[in-house]
Write a protein that holds these residues in place. Sequence first.
Motif, mmCIF file in Angstrom:
data_model
loop_
_atom_site.group_PDB
_atom_site.id
_atom_site.type_symbol
_atom_site.label_atom_id
_atom_site.label_comp_id
_atom_site.label_asym_id
_atom_site.label_seq_id
_atom_site.Cartn_x
_atom_site.Cartn_y
_atom_site.Cartn_z
ATOM 1 N N CYS A 1 -13.537 -4.752 -4.473
ATOM 2 C CA CYS A 1 -12.899 -4.099 -4.893
ATOM 3 C C CYS A 1 -12.400 -3.142 -5.262
ATOM 4 C CB CYS A 1 -11.216 -4.937 -4.131
ATOM 5 S SG CYS A 1 -10.568 -5.951 -6.035
ATOM 6 N N CYS B 1 -7.695 -3.702 -4.495
ATOM 7 C CA CYS B 1 -8.173 -4.969 -5.216
ATOM 8 C C CYS B 1 -6.928 -6.097 -4.871
ATOM 9 C CB CYS B 1 -8.204 -5.097 -6.294
ATOM 10 S SG CYS B 1 -9.714 -4.785 -6.875
ATOM 11 N N SER B 2 -5.389 -5.478 -5.029
ATOM 12 C CA SER B 2 -4.318 -6.136 -4.821
ATOM 13 C C SER B 2 -3.954 -6.706 -3.082
ATOM 14 C CB SER B 2 -2.885 -5.295 -5.321
ATOM 15 O OG SER B 2 -3.319 -5.543 -7.204
ATOM 16 N N PRO C 1 0.395 -9.518 -6.110
ATOM 17 C CA PRO C 1 0.711 -10.513 -5.831
ATOM 18 C C PRO C 1 2.412 -11.122 -5.862
ATOM 19 C CG PRO C 1 -1.598 -10.291 -6.015
ATOM 20 C CD PRO C 1 -0.709 -9.466 -6.666
ATOM 21 N N ASP D 1 -6.313 -9.806 -2.731
ATOM 22 C CA ASP D 1 -5.716 -10.463 -4.094
ATOM 23 C C ASP D 1 -3.909 -10.561 -2.550
ATOM 24 O OD1 ASP D 1 -6.579 -11.013 -6.077
ATOM 25 O OD2 ASP D 1 -5.720 -9.735 -7.286
ATOM 26 N N ASN D 2 -3.579 -10.903 -2.175
ATOM 27 C CA ASN D 2 -2.251 -11.175 -1.162
ATOM 28 C C ASN D 2 -2.558 -11.577 0.290
ATOM 29 O OD1 ASN D 2 -0.628 -9.741 -3.033
ATOM 30 N ND2 ASN D 2 -0.734 -7.702 -1.839
ATOM 31 N N LEU E 1 -4.111 -17.590 -8.665
ATOM 32 C CA LEU E 1 -3.910 -15.615 -8.215
ATOM 33 C C LEU E 1 -3.432 -15.340 -9.409
ATOM 34 C CD1 LEU E 1 -3.116 -14.848 -4.861
ATOM 35 C CD2 LEU E 1 -5.105 -14.725 -5.665
ATOM 36 N N ARG F 1 -13.057 -16.370 -4.165
ATOM 37 C CA ARG F 1 -11.673 -17.621 -4.637
ATOM 38 C C ARG F 1 -11.845 -18.033 -3.228
ATOM 39 N NH1 ARG F 1 -8.153 -14.912 -8.133
ATOM 40 N NH2 ARG F 1 -8.359 -13.063 -8.437
ATOM 41 N N ALA G 1 -5.521 -12.928 0.575
ATOM 42 C CA ALA G 1 -6.180 -14.546 -0.268
ATOM 43 C C ALA G 1 -4.919 -15.561 -0.538
ATOM 44 C CB ALA G 1 -6.684 -14.031 -1.591
ATOM 45 N N ALA G 2 -3.561 -15.577 -0.992
ATOM 46 C CA ALA G 2 -2.651 -15.512 -1.270
ATOM 47 C C ALA G 2 -1.776 -16.402 0.096
ATOM 48 C CB ALA G 2 -1.631 -15.435 -1.813
ATOM 49 N N ARG H 1 -14.353 -10.346 -4.142
ATOM 50 C CA ARG H 1 -13.784 -9.385 -4.246
ATOM 51 C C ARG H 1 -15.380 -7.846 -5.024
ATOM 52 N NH1 ARG H 1 -11.018 -10.155 -8.483
ATOM 53 N NH2 ARG H 1 -8.657 -9.282 -7.719
#
Length: 372
Positions: free
Chosen positions: A305, A286-287, A72, A290-291, A37, A3, A293-294, A303
């Motif tokens: 993850c 994973c989450s 996210p 992602d958070n 996302l 990402r 990354a945001a 990833r």
Amino acid sequence: MTRGARGAAPLLMYRDHRFTDEVARATQPVWERLHGLLTDVDWLLKAPIIHRIIQLKQETRTLILAHNSQLPEIAYGVADKVRDSRQLAQYAAALDKDDAPVIVMCGVHFMAEPVKVLAPERTVLIPDVAASWSLAESITGADMRLLKQHYPAAPVVSYVNTSAEVKAESDYCCTSSNAVRVVEAAAKEFGSPRVLFEPDRNLAANVAKETSIEIIAWHVTCMVHDRFTPELICELRAHVPGVRVLAHPECPPEVCAEADFTGSTSGMIRDVQTSGAAKMVMVTECSMADNVAAENPGVDFVRPCVLCPHMQRITLPKILTALETLSPQVEVDENIVHAARRAVERMLAISPPRSRHHHAITPARSSRLREA
């Protein structure tokens, strides 16, 4: 999958009886953060639920707490605070008596119990009571009592990923961010050369390399972090030259040895923000990746993850139902509340590290670890 930086999120023009002009405008700031996302279709389905949750929590003065590993759309769509386990417990303990009569804990059950223990006068909700944890299920209060019979002079440090019943049998709680400091504080207070540390064996092994205290460890591991291997890290470096690897200390010690940084959730987030690396991989759930990354759209995240099935049980529809019905409520047996609170408060009383470097675990030394 990598990402990278995301462009501005356009205001979606589709409208129906759920995704109305009001919903589109009110939730656009959230869409700006989650664009890239979530797909457009995902957003059209989730935005109306986010809008209704926000309305309900304002009407009922509800506080929504979320662990970093939540999806996210929960972390950035409806949560008031997104933190690691220790920080969420601290936040609940510091609330004024008139603040937030209702708290929704978006995380697994063991995370909701300390909130109830530290804020017993509040209604604490968990959107799915089946959101458990492999580590928490691996040890009971009876197991703890048996361990203490075998090592009567050793203080007990329990990882926060345990039930209130287990915390009540412990002298201290700890998280991955303060485990070394808690172990050393417990050994000093009790005048003991060893500490019982449960239940995560990988975390115990990584902590043991950072202290001269002998660690007596339980024999289970996290079902998410134990799946990572050193070979995976080596493959990542071969395919993504220059990538910086961050590992959680619930990973096996040999995985942490291959990482550039090993630390808690908050420690990894701080490293992303301060290391200056352009490419990152977070060896964790994973989450959470992602958070982060945001929050850091200028960093490319690889990833590899692993999804936590327990964390994934918490969803927007379940949060909405919890707010509408004020259930399921988290209850803790009054007979164990005091002892569990003592262990948590002892952890919270230990001073935080002076710098971010204190969070890092560098598992390269020999250790004093043995299993109970």
